[in-house]
Scaffold this motif. Sequence first.
Motif, PDB file in Angstrom:
ATOM      1  N   GLN A   1     -17.861  54.151  32.768  1.00 38.99           N
ATOM      2  CA  GLN A   1     -18.241  55.447  33.375  1.00 38.99           C
ATOM      3  C   GLN A   1     -17.742  55.435  34.975  1.00 38.99           C
ATOM      4  O   GLN A   1     -17.917  54.573  35.632  1.00 38.99           O
ATOM      5  CB  GLN A   1     -19.822  55.555  33.371  1.00 38.99           C
ATOM      6  CG  GLN A   1     -20.331  56.877  34.044  1.00 38.99           C
ATOM      7  CD  GLN A   1     -20.185  57.921  32.982  1.00 38.99           C
ATOM      8  OE1 GLN A   1     -20.853  57.727  31.743  1.00 38.99           O
ATOM      9  NE2 GLN A   1     -19.881  59.373  33.465  1.00 38.99           N
TER      10      GLN A   1
ATOM     11  N   ASP B   1     -19.999  55.703  37.912  1.00 35.35           N
ATOM     12  CA  ASP B   1     -20.461  54.361  38.464  1.00 35.35           C
ATOM     13  C   ASP B   1     -19.703  53.364  39.526  1.00 35.35           C
ATOM     14  O   ASP B   1     -20.563  52.634  40.066  1.00 35.35           O
ATOM     15  CB  ASP B   1     -20.854  53.426  37.067  1.00 35.35           C
ATOM     16  CG  ASP B   1     -21.842  54.225  36.123  1.00 35.35           C
ATOM     17  OD1 ASP B   1     -22.564  55.297  36.506  1.00 35.35           O
ATOM     18  OD2 ASP B   1     -22.126  53.483  34.992  1.00 35.35           O
TER      19      ASP B   1
ATOM     20  N   SER C   1     -11.159  55.102  31.714  1.00 36.88           N
ATOM     21  CA  SER C   1     -12.634  55.382  31.983  1.00 36.88           C
ATOM     22  C   SER C   1     -12.955  56.242  30.633  1.00 36.88           C
ATOM     23  O   SER C   1     -12.141  56.694  29.914  1.00 36.88           O
ATOM     24  CB  SER C   1     -12.903  56.027  33.266  1.00 36.88           C
ATOM     25  OG  SER C   1     -12.329  57.438  33.200  1.00 36.88           O
ATOM     26  N   SER C   2     -14.354  56.394  30.358  1.00 40.54           N
ATOM     27  CA  SER C   2     -14.678  57.294  29.583  1.00 40.54           C
ATOM     28  C   SER C   2     -14.491  58.687  29.629  1.00 40.54           C
ATOM     29  O   SER C   2     -14.154  59.476  28.729  1.00 40.54           O
ATOM     30  CB  SER C   2     -16.359  57.171  29.171  1.00 40.54           C
ATOM     31  OG  SER C   2     -16.759  57.678  30.616  1.00 40.54           O
ATOM     32  N   SER C   3     -13.934  59.254  30.864  1.00 39.58           N
ATOM     33  CA  SER C   3     -13.439  60.501  31.074  1.00 39.58           C
ATOM     34  C   SER C   3     -11.997  60.784  30.969  1.00 39.58           C
ATOM     35  O   SER C   3     -11.774  61.715  31.259  1.00 39.58           O
ATOM     36  CB  SER C   3     -13.807  61.042  32.462  1.00 39.58           C
ATOM     37  OG  SER C   3     -13.152  60.191  33.533  1.00 39.58           O
TER      38      SER C   3
ATOM     39  N   GLY D   1     -21.285  52.714  30.730  1.00 38.99           N
ATOM     40  CA  GLY D   1     -20.426  53.751  29.920  1.00 38.99           C
ATOM     41  C   GLY D   1     -20.310  53.129  28.429  1.00 38.99           C
ATOM     42  O   GLY D   1     -20.844  52.137  28.238  1.00 38.99           O
TER      43      GLY D   1
ATOM     44  N   CYS E   1     -26.795  51.752  34.742  1.00 38.53           N
ATOM     45  CA  CYS E   1     -26.873  52.407  33.627  1.00 38.53           C
ATOM     46  C   CYS E   1     -26.995  51.083  32.386  1.00 38.53           C
ATOM     47  O   CYS E   1     -27.596  50.109  32.600  1.00 38.53           O
ATOM     48  CB  CYS E   1     -26.041  53.484  33.157  1.00 38.53           C
ATOM     49  SG  CYS E   1     -26.231  54.482  31.924  1.00 38.53           S
TER      50      CYS E   1
ATOM     51  N   HIS F   1     -30.908  53.460  31.898  1.00 39.67           N
ATOM     52  CA  HIS F   1     -31.269  54.905  31.288  1.00 39.67           C
ATOM     53  C   HIS F   1     -32.082  54.935  30.218  1.00 39.67           C
ATOM     54  O   HIS F   1     -32.036  53.900  29.235  1.00 39.67           O
ATOM     55  CB  HIS F   1     -29.894  55.383  30.808  1.00 39.67           C
ATOM     56  CG  HIS F   1     -29.774  57.026  30.478  1.00 39.67           C
ATOM     57  ND1 HIS F   1     -30.292  57.349  29.723  1.00 39.67           N
ATOM     58  CD2 HIS F   1     -29.056  57.770  31.287  1.00 39.67           C
ATOM     59  CE1 HIS F   1     -30.428  58.679  29.820  1.00 39.67           C
ATOM     60  NE2 HIS F   1     -29.667  59.049  30.605  1.00 39.67           N
TER      61      HIS F   1
ATOM     62  N   GLY G   1     -29.389  55.773  34.808  1.00 38.95           N
ATOM     63  CA  GLY G   1     -27.854  56.109  34.672  1.00 38.95           C
ATOM     64  C   GLY G   1     -27.114  56.900  35.765  1.00 38.95           C
ATOM     65  O   GLY G   1     -27.653  57.355  36.700  1.00 38.95           O
ATOM     66  N   VAL G   2     -25.963  56.561  35.686  1.00 40.43           N
ATOM     67  CA  VAL G   2     -24.939  56.971  36.480  1.00 40.43           C
ATOM     68  C   VAL G   2     -25.273  57.233  38.007  1.00 40.43           C
ATOM     69  O   VAL G   2     -24.811  56.734  38.827  1.00 40.43           O
ATOM     70  CB  VAL G   2     -24.312  58.665  35.868  1.00 40.43           C
ATOM     71  CG1 VAL G   2     -23.080  58.991  36.524  1.00 40.43           C
ATOM     72  CG2 VAL G   2     -24.117  58.304  34.456  1.00 40.43           C
TER      73      VAL G   2
ATOM     74  N   ARG H   1     -29.763  59.960  36.063  1.00 41.86           N
ATOM     75  CA  ARG H   1     -28.195  59.829  36.243  1.00 41.86           C
ATOM     76  C   ARG H   1     -27.967  60.124  37.821  1.00 41.86           C
ATOM     77  O   ARG H   1     -26.695  59.652  38.304  1.00 41.86           O
ATOM     78  CB  ARG H   1     -26.987  60.474  35.641  1.00 41.86           C
ATOM     79  CG  ARG H   1     -27.302  60.206  34.118  1.00 41.86           C
ATOM     80  CD  ARG H   1     -26.472  61.376  33.327  1.00 41.86           C
ATOM     81  NE  ARG H   1     -26.914  62.556  33.526  1.00 41.86           N
ATOM     82  CZ  ARG H   1     -26.233  63.509  33.159  1.00 41.86           C
ATOM     83  NH1 ARG H   1     -25.177  63.719  32.324  1.00 41.86           N
ATOM     84  NH2 ARG H   1     -26.652  64.959  33.199  1.00 41.86           N
TER      85      ARG H   1
END
Length: 352
Positions: free
Chosen positions: A15, A18, A53-55, A80, A110, A130, A163-164, A352
């Motif tokens: 993530q 993060d 990353s996840s994005s 993530g 997270c 989370h 989270g986040v 988050r």
Amino acid sequence: MKRIKVGMLVFPGFQLLDIAGPRDAFAEVKILSKGECEYEMLTVGTTRGAVQSSSGLSTMPDRTIFDVCPEFDTIIVPGGLGIFDAFDDPALSGWLRTQHRQCRRVSAICNGLFALGAAGLLDNKVVTTHWMDVPRLAATFPKAKIEPDHIFVQDGNIYTTAGVTAGIDLSLAMIEDDFGRQMALDVAKYLIVYLRRAGGQSQFSPLLETQASPGSQMIALQQFMLDNLHVDHTVASLAERVHMSARNLSRLFAKECRITPMTFLANARIDAARRFLEATDLSLRDIAQRCGFEDTDGFRRTFHRRLQINPADYRDRFRSKKPLAEKKKSGAPRAESRVSATVSNSAMRDPR
């Protein structure tokens, strides 16, 4: 110059926030101290080459877990979706165990704490994550002592968070520990965030998971309690209202809502008090009366016991800039008085 070395782990599917959140918070320390204090931050990859990353954004790590690394003061493991493919990698577990022996602090944001668990670092430790990952965490690492409704938790040199954006809360707490409260406050002001949410602050309203089924007697009773928090309710008086015995009410309420009527009432009073503190200028005495606490001292003690922060400090940290004008003379704020709604936006405390 005081310099603190921070290693930030990255793995495929991590993530981004993060890492970016704490990194930006730490970077402001050097700017605001005019170079007298600094966090030296390095990213450490679990694989060689760029890590996505996840994005979809990628980063090129400064080191990998297979390289010689400097002696870090602090390690941060992000969360993530990719953590579930990476957390039980023996190479990563070995690296984290080595860092744990050498570092002052090892932290996870997270679900990043799954990597700490696989390394054996969560056994008999009080941790949080989370709320969506709590069941899986409990099943995977049964020796961990989970606080499922906390923003962040410290147990020895192990730090875990929800989270986040809770990673920013954690980084501000670390800045306060390392360089003092004023520096943490200056960084928070620059980032336009709270100094930090209390670690024990609820991730979400305590009423979320205790709502009765729509149309049932119990949801009507819950609504009655929410609309009359100032009343000195007892199990007997509540049972009389729904025309049943106290024993039968307790049994039915616990079956449908998974808590007792009086626990629900206690949670609702704390939740309403939080809303009043965040959204109004009411005195603590008025809030105590409206929420059904015996007196102001009792309100302070109960609030601190539940959230590990006193009401005045909570208001300082979380109050809206423009408190709402109070027109209603009793009961909780109207936005919070309907159990049938999932929970108003203001009732949700973003994990988050």
